[in-house]
Design an enzyme around this catalytic site. Structure first.
Site, PDB file in Angstrom:
ATOM      1  N   ASN A 168      21.628  19.141  48.741  1.00 48.09           N
ATOM      2  CA  ASN A 168      22.183  18.539  49.958  1.00 48.09           C
ATOM      3  C   ASN A 168      22.232  17.027  49.760  1.00 48.09           C
ATOM      4  OD1 ASN A 168      22.834  18.801  53.055  1.00 48.09           O
ATOM      5  ND2 ASN A 168      21.377  17.127  52.881  1.00 48.09           N
ATOM      6  N   TYR A 172      21.024   9.574  55.855  1.00 51.48           N
ATOM      7  CA  TYR A 172      19.936   9.519  56.829  1.00 51.48           C
ATOM      8  C   TYR A 172      19.275   8.145  56.755  1.00 51.48           C
ATOM      9  CZ  TYR A 172      20.544  14.498  55.755  1.00 51.48           C
ATOM     10  OH  TYR A 172      21.074  15.742  55.512  1.00 51.48           O
ATOM     11  N   ARG A 173      19.198   7.485  57.876  1.00 53.52           N
ATOM     12  CA  ARG A 173      18.648   6.134  57.871  1.00 53.52           C
ATOM     13  C   ARG A 173      17.194   6.126  57.404  1.00 53.52           C
ATOM     14  NH1 ARG A 173      18.293   6.539  64.257  1.00 53.52           N
ATOM     15  NH2 ARG A 173      16.033   6.595  64.558  1.00 53.52           N
ATOM     16  N   TRP A 186      15.548  12.410  58.620  1.00 52.22           N
ATOM     17  CA  TRP A 186      16.434  13.568  58.595  1.00 52.22           C
ATOM     18  C   TRP A 186      16.157  14.401  59.838  1.00 52.22           C
ATOM     19  CZ3 TRP A 186      14.583  14.156  53.014  1.00 52.22           C
ATOM     20  CH2 TRP A 186      13.254  14.518  52.940  1.00 52.22           C
ATOM     21  N   GLY A 191      20.597  19.405  56.714  1.00 56.52           N
ATOM     22  CA  GLY A 191      20.251  20.179  55.535  1.00 56.52           C
ATOM     23  C   GLY A 191      18.956  19.740  54.876  1.00 56.52           C
ATOM     24  N   GLU A 232      28.030  18.698  48.964  1.00 50.31           N
ATOM     25  CA  GLU A 232      28.945  17.590  49.246  1.00 50.31           C
ATOM     26  C   GLU A 232      29.687  17.125  47.997  1.00 50.31           C
ATOM     27  OE1 GLU A 232      26.298  17.943  52.630  1.00 50.31           O
ATOM     28  OE2 GLU A 232      25.930  17.912  50.462  1.00 50.31           O
ATOM     29  N   ASP A 281      21.277   2.368  67.571  1.00 55.98           N
ATOM     30  CA  ASP A 281      22.037   3.440  66.934  1.00 55.98           C
ATOM     31  C   ASP A 281      23.518   3.409  67.298  1.00 55.98           C
ATOM     32  OD1 ASP A 281      22.321   5.787  65.357  1.00 55.98           O
ATOM     33  OD2 ASP A 281      20.323   6.415  65.985  1.00 55.98           O
TER      34      ASP A 281
END
Length: 485
Positions: A168, A172-173, A186, A191, A232, A281
């Site tokens: 995966n 993700y920050r 995450w 994933g 991906e 965000d």
């Protein structure tokens, strides 16, 4: 196609879409403030390259994908529909009726080989290998005043399922705690979070690699809403029309994209959590602080002279909106495979992806709009859609004003609004409890007698084609004279 980030930066600069900032600008709030101004400019503003981030010798790139034109350039196409058509051809092959038709299929068949990545022995992302390096060497931004710290906002976080080996890659920050540790944000529906749950159940450490500043297609692929279990890298290979090259990481058993300019290697231990946040965000609000797994750095590899690619999120529109526009168009054919009656869909910037979705359909039977709502709430990441507005095929869902007009004139609130409950996005702040709340569907289609509507439905006011054509000619003359004044 652009082999790496440097080629993409050169390409947008050659087209007058990049601004180099030569004076020193601090990664602490200032770069974010400049980027926010650019994002709010007409058309998304220019891409930005900060050549002298205060205290660092690594340039910072922001807003590179912050316009439709640059997103198309990143994907190497003239329109998103071009990509959608290619995907449609790939997933819906036509049975050849003869040798000529069969030959027409050869390019599509050839594209299949691009889906599989390949591992190579050397790459520029490992020109410098330092197992003692720290994150303090990188110009990581603090974006907003009340952020919990500095954040890596555009990481390609790479993990593998400890049981199946499925890979995966997600964006993700990562909040920086110190030179060797960060948070790993995450969310539970993603994933990598599932990989970590498996690792915790097995009592195993989960190895992680984080690719920074990759080529533009790889950067986009990490943000794309890929179905769970699909790599991906398959999407990246398809879009780039060539196999993605990977190289084995130095201290973890993972492969990383060769096009990355910086790679962080490390691990996450089972059971370990630490407070992360708040963070300004993409909702335009600060997400609340919560406990998340902790990433431990074991090595940094990089190019000799890297550029640090990052993104700034906040009150829309921002750069992430244009990345979302690409996904909206590219994944429409895949959604149509399940729901062929969909004509178009749109995620307006104001809806922040999941808060509001417009869908136009070829309405075929009573209650059809409600079927679409329920299907969306059960389809991958569309399950997060908080408000779904369904309209007829003659409504342009890309036009927010037109949709608002149709909703205002087509719905009876008691009759046409339905509610349901289910999973909501982890960043959803209005639900009573985290990750679970209510959703609303609005049926703004024309109502039929078979749906209980006993009155005559009003006809939309439009002029004739002849009058419209004549008006276009006259108005162009009027507009030209008015502009001259």
């Amino acid at each position: 196609m652009h082999r790496d980030l440097n080629e993409f930066i050169a390409a947008i600069e050659a087209r007058g879409m990049l601004s180099r900032v030569t004076e020193p600008v601090s990664p602490d709030l200032e770069i974010c403030a400049v980027t926010d101004r650019a994002s709010k400019s007409p058309g998304g503003g220019p891409g930005l390259l900060f050549e002298q981030p205060t205290g660092y010798d690594i340039p910072v790139a922001t807003n590179l994908f912050g316009s439709l034109e640059r997103m198309l350039l990143a994907l190497g196409v003239e329109s998103f529909e071009q990509v959608a058509d290619e995907i449609e051809d790939l997933i819906t092959p036509k049975t050849p009726s003869g040798i000529l038709d069969a030959m027409k299929l050869l390019p599509a068949i050839g594209r299949l080989k691009d889906l599989m990545p390949k591992v190579v022995s050397t790459a520029k992302c490992q020109e410098v290998v330092n197992e003692d390096a720290t994150l303090d060497e990188l110009p990581i931004l603090r974006c907003w005043p009340d952020d919990g710290g500095r954040y890596i906002t555009f990481p390609l976080v790479i993990t593998k399922d400890p049981e199946t080996g499925a890979r995966n890659i997600g964006a993700y920050r990562m909040q920086v705690y110190d030179g060797r540790t960060t948070a790993m944000h995450w969310q539970r529906h993603k994933g990598a979070a599932q990989h970590f749950r498996v690792a915790e159940r097995l009592g195993k450490r989960l190895e992680v690699a984080v690719a920074l500043s990759p080529d533009p297609i790889m950067a986009y692929a990490a943000t794309a809403p890929m179905p769970e279990g699909l790599d991906e890298l398959l999407l990246a290979g398809f879009l780039s029309r060539q196999r993605v090259e990977l190289i084995k990481a130095v201290t973890v058993d993972l492969e990383v994209p060769c096009s990355a300019q910086i790679v962080l290697e490390g691990y996450v231990d089972p059971g370990e959590r630490r407070r992360e946040g708040p963070f300004g965000d993409h909702t335009g609000f600060y997400s609340l602080a919560d406990d998340f797994p902790v990433f431990h750095l074991t090595c940094i590899t990089r190019r000799q002279h890297p550029t640090y690619l990052t993104t700034v999120v906040g009150i829309p529109p921002m750069e992430d909106y244009y990345l979302g526009c690409a996904s909206e168009r590219i994944f429409l054919p895949l959604i149509r495979k399940t729901l062929p009656e969909i004509v178009d869909m749109h995620f307006p910037a104001e809806g922040i992806f999941h808060n509001c979705v417009f869908v136009s359909i070829d309405k075929r039977y009573p209650g059809h709009a409600r079927k679409i709502m329920n299907a969306f709430w059960g389809l991958g990441q569309l399950m997060f859609s908080k408000i779904i507005i369904v309209v007829d095929s003659n409504v342009d869902v890309q036009n927010v004003s037109e949709v608002a007009w149709i909703v205002g004139t087509h719905i009876d609130p008691e009759r046409d609004i339905q509610f349901t409950r289910g999973p909501v996005d982890d960043l959803e702040a209005a639900s009573q409890i985290p990750a679970y709340g209510s959703k609303m569907g609005i049926d703004a289609t024309k109502k039929w007698t078979s749906e209980g509507f006993i009155r005559e439905w009003p006809t939309r006011v439009v002029t004739t084609p002849e009058a419209s054509e004549a008006a276009e000619k006259i108005w162009s003359q009027i507009a030209s004279r008015f502009k001259e004044r």
